[in-house]
Structures are given as structure tokens and as C-alpha cells.
Design a protein around this motif. Structure first.
Motif, mmCIF file in Angstrom:
data_model
loop_
_atom_site.group_PDB
_atom_site.id
_atom_site.type_symbol
_atom_site.label_atom_id
_atom_site.label_comp_id
_atom_site.label_asym_id
_atom_site.label_seq_id
_atom_site.Cartn_x
_atom_site.Cartn_y
_atom_site.Cartn_z
ATOM 1 N N ALA A 34 0.549 -1.168 -0.011
ATOM 2 C CA ALA A 34 -0.263 -0.413 -0.069
ATOM 3 C C ALA A 34 0.670 1.456 -0.008
ATOM 4 C CB ALA A 34 -0.820 -0.245 1.343
ATOM 5 N N GLU A 35 0.500 2.489 -0.723
ATOM 6 C CA GLU A 35 1.114 3.693 -0.156
ATOM 7 C C GLU A 35 -0.774 4.546 -0.294
ATOM 8 O OE1 GLU A 35 2.166 7.166 -3.554
ATOM 9 O OE2 GLU A 35 3.279 5.763 -3.889
ATOM 10 N N PHE A 36 -0.171 5.092 0.709
ATOM 11 C CA PHE A 36 -1.074 6.445 1.885
ATOM 12 C C PHE A 36 -0.775 7.709 1.772
ATOM 13 C CE2 PHE A 36 -0.860 3.251 4.695
ATOM 14 C CZ PHE A 36 -0.612 4.080 5.526
ATOM 15 N N GLY A 37 -0.677 8.922 2.291
ATOM 16 C CA GLY A 37 -1.020 10.378 3.306
ATOM 17 C C GLY A 37 -0.265 9.477 4.703
ATOM 18 N N GLY A 38 1.092 9.721 4.373
ATOM 19 C CA GLY A 38 1.398 10.238 6.117
ATOM 20 C C GLY A 38 2.154 11.390 6.911
#
Length: 255
Positions: free
Chosen positions: A129-133
Motif C-alpha cells: 500500500a501507499e497512502f498519505g503519511g
């Protein structure tokens, strides 16, 4: 996914195509194999689902927005799409992998998402997954909260729809579920927005963050968007291009 947002699929595809374009980098982490069953969680209008299918894998695209799923079905009639909630779903068959790009920061109940992903995977299956950190779009959020407070008497912080964890917070959450985290990175990615002078305005219009603006009329909403652009201009507008101050998390974990 997680709550209904006023997504506009055509505007999303036309002005926010970078979401899928950057997601192609995450596909290299996924490394889909022919014959695998892969769930694209928060698939939007299906661009990355289609890329995964081109590898020879079988793909199921899931999104909480019926409008996004409808657009995906129009664009890619050969793909399977379902409307579903990432924090509350179950599947009839186990997946070899669960993939998610630019979706999980919309769901504040991250523990429920991790539990659903765990149940969806076969033993040894992977979650990519990739998403806002932590710190993602901070300037935009600060500008939004300032405008809403000063001009409309609204506490924007209370309406923030996003979950932007630190890398330690999210890795620990996955480990508590039972995952083995094998890769995790938190990085800056200033992202140019299309359409020149109108780039941030279209980002605010098309990204579905209605919680911030839910009480505003169409006229006041458009006015608020312009006021936010004015507040953020000094930091985010350079050489006739708007930049979103993105900070992203990428993670790979195994069941």
C-alpha cells in the motif's frame, strides 16, 4: 472509502490523473504474477486495476464510491468491480495480495482495515500500500482551517477527514494484527497539480474532502476554495504551477 465523499469521477480522471500515475511505482513493489488473485482496495476508477490485470493476474477492484465504481466499469468492462467499505468487508475467496494506492488515509479506523485485509489474504499473502503519511498536505490543511475559522466560523480541525499516521504508528498497527512488515518508508513527494493557476482549486473540488465544507453553499464553497488558494499561494505556487505538499507512506507486509 470509509465514508461517502462527493467524488466527481470525470474531474478525478481529467485533473487528478497523477494519483494513478504515481501509483504505478507502487506496482513495482506489488510485482503481480500471472494467475494471482489480487484485491485493489480503494480502486477509484480502475486505472491501476487494469495495470495489474495486464500482468496476467486476476483483479477485483473495490471502492466505497458507487460513482467511481460505475466509471470504472465503463472504462474497463473486462474487470470485476464491487462497491465495498475497506473497514468492513469480507470476500468469498482468499487473495494472494491486497493492493491499495492513495485510499487508506480516508479511513480513520485503520485497525478495522488491517483486520479486513488480514482476513482477505491467504497465509503468506502480501499487503502492499501507499497512502498519505504524517505531515501530508500540511500547508493545504492549515490554509483550509485558517480560512474556515476566520471567514465561516468553522473548526476545520474537527472536520479533518484524513488519517495520516507516522511510519512507526502504522507498522506497529500492522504488527499488532499479526503482519510481518518487510518494507516501510515515509518520504516527501511535492506533486505538481495540473491546470496552472487553477490547479489547487481543482484539487480541492475533486478530491472529495466534503467534511471540511459540508455546511457551505456552492457559492461560499467556491469562495472558500479561492481563499484557501490565496492563503497557500506563497508556499505552494511556483512558476505558474501549484504543488501539493505530499508526504507518503509505502508499506509491504506479509500474513
Amino acid at each position: 472509502m470509509g465514508s461517502i465523499h462527493d467524488w466527481k469521477p470525470e474531474l478525478y480522471d481529467q485533473k487528478l490523473g497523477f494519483v494513478s500515475d504515481y501509483g504505478k511505482d507502487v506496482l513495482r513493489l506489488l510485482q503481480p504474477q500471472p494467475g494471482e488473485m489480487i484485491l485493489d482496495l480503494g480502486c477509484g476508477t480502475g486505472d491501476l486495476s487494469f495495470e495489474i490485470q495486464n500482468s496476467g493476474a486476476r483483479v477485483l477492484g473495490m471502492d466505497y464510491s458507487p460513482a467511481m465504481i460505475e466509471q470504472g466499469r465503463r472504462k474497463y468492462p473486462s474487470l470485476d468491480f464491487i462497491v465495498g467499505n475497506a473497514a468492513d468487508f469480507s470476500l468469498d475467496q482468499s487473495m494472494d495480495a491486497v493492493f491499495s494506492n492513495a485510499a487508506l488515509h480516508w479511513i480513520k479506523d485503520a485497525e478495522a482495515v488491517a483486520a479486513c485485509v488480514w482476513r482477505a489474504l491467504r497465509p503468506g499473502g502480501r499487503f502492499v500500500a501507499e497512502f498519505g503519511g504524517r505531515g501530508n498536505v500540511d500547508t493545504i490543511i492549515q490554509s483550509t482551517c485558517k480560512v474556515l475559522s476566520e471567514h465561516y466560523g468553522i473548526d476545520g480541525e474537527q472536520r479533518n477527514p484524513w488519517f495520516f499516521p507516522s511510519i512507526g504508528e502504522y507498522s506497529s498497527l500492522l504488527e499488532a494484527q499479526g503482519f510481518r512488515v518487510t518494507y516501510a518508508v515515509h518520504f516527501d513527494r511535492p506533486t505538481p497539480l495540473e491546470d496552472g493557476e487553477n490547479g489547487l482549486f481543482h484539487w480541492l473540488s475533486g478530491l472529495g474532502a466534503d467534511e471540511f465544507f459540508q455546511d457551505l453553499s456552492d457559492t461560499n464553497r467556491a469562495r472558500a476554495f479561492q481563499q484557501i488558494c490565496n492563503a497557500a499561494r506563497a508556499k505552494l505556487y511556483q512558476d505558474n504551477v501549484w504543488f501539493a505538499d505530499y508526504k507518503r507512506i509505502r508499506v509491504v507486509a506479509f500474513k
